[in-house]
Scaffold this motif. Structure first.
Motif, PDB file in Angstrom:
ATOM      1  N   ARG A  26       0.814  -1.203   0.000  1.00  0.00           N
ATOM      2  CA  ARG A  26       0.000   0.000   0.000  1.00  0.00           C
ATOM      3  C   ARG A  26       0.850   1.257   0.000  1.00  0.00           C
ATOM      4  N   SER A  29       0.960   3.915  -2.757  1.00  0.00           N
ATOM      5  CA  SER A  29       0.003   4.980  -2.979  1.00  0.00           C
ATOM      6  C   SER A  29       0.655   6.342  -2.744  1.00  0.00           C
ATOM      7  N   ASN A  73      -5.573   4.235  -5.953  1.00  0.00           N
ATOM      8  CA  ASN A  73      -4.745   3.950  -4.781  1.00  0.00           C
ATOM      9  C   ASN A  73      -5.447   3.027  -3.790  1.00  0.00           C
ATOM     10  N   ASN A  76      -4.363  -0.081  -5.064  1.00  0.00           N
ATOM     11  CA  ASN A  76      -2.916  -0.164  -5.273  1.00  0.00           C
ATOM     12  C   ASN A  76      -2.594  -0.568  -6.709  1.00  0.00           C
TER      13      ASN A  76
END
Length: 123
Positions: A26, A29, A73, A76
Motif C-alpha cells: 500500500r 500509494s 490507490n 494499489n
C-alpha cells in the motif's frame, strides 16, 4: 515488493487495450508510477508517468493523445488505457514504481519493476 502487470495481448491496428499493474504494498500509494516499453532489439523507453495522487501525468510524444495513465490507490493499481493502437506500439510493457511522489522519464527514477506484458498490434 512486487509489481504484477497484466492485460497485454494481440490486437488489430486501431484497437484498444487496457494494461493493469498491481502493487503488493500500500505504500506505493505515496509514490509515482510509470509505464515503459521495450520492442525487440530496442532500448526500454518511457511511455507515461503519474504522480502519487494522480494529479500530474506526463506522456511520451509518441503516445500523447492515444494513451491514458491512471491509478486507483485504494486498489494499489495503476492502469494504461491504450487507444488507436499502431503496429509500432508492439512491445513488452513494464510498470515501474518510484521512490518519490513525483518522478521523471528516466529509468533511474524508478526502483521497482514488474515483469513485462506483451502487446502485439497487427496491421
Amino acid at each position: 515488493v512486487q509489481l504484477q502487470a497484466s492485460g497485454g495481448g494481440l490486437v488489430q491496428a486501431g484497437g484498444s487495450l487496457r494494461l493493469s499493474c498491481a502493487a503488493s504494498r500500500r505504500t506505493f500509494s505515496n509514490n509515482a508510477m510509470a509505464w515503459f516499453r521495450q520492442a525487440p532489439g530496442e532500448e526500454r523507453e518511457f511511455v507515461a508517468t503519474i504522480s502519487w495522487n494522480g494529479g500530474s501525468t506526463y506522456y511520451a510524444d509518441s503516445v500523447k493523445g492515444r494513451f491514458t495513465i491512471s491509478r486507483d490507490n485504494a486498489k494499489n493499481t495503476v492502469y494504461l488505457q491504450m487507444n488507436s493502437l499502431k503496429p509500432e506500439d508492439t512491445a513488452a510493457y513494464y510498470c515501474a514504481a518510484g521512490l518519490k511522489a513525483v518522478a521523471g522519464t528516466g529509468r533511474s527514477d524508478y526502483r521497482y519493476w514488474g515483469q513485462g506484458t506483451l502487446v502485439t498490434v497487427s496491421s
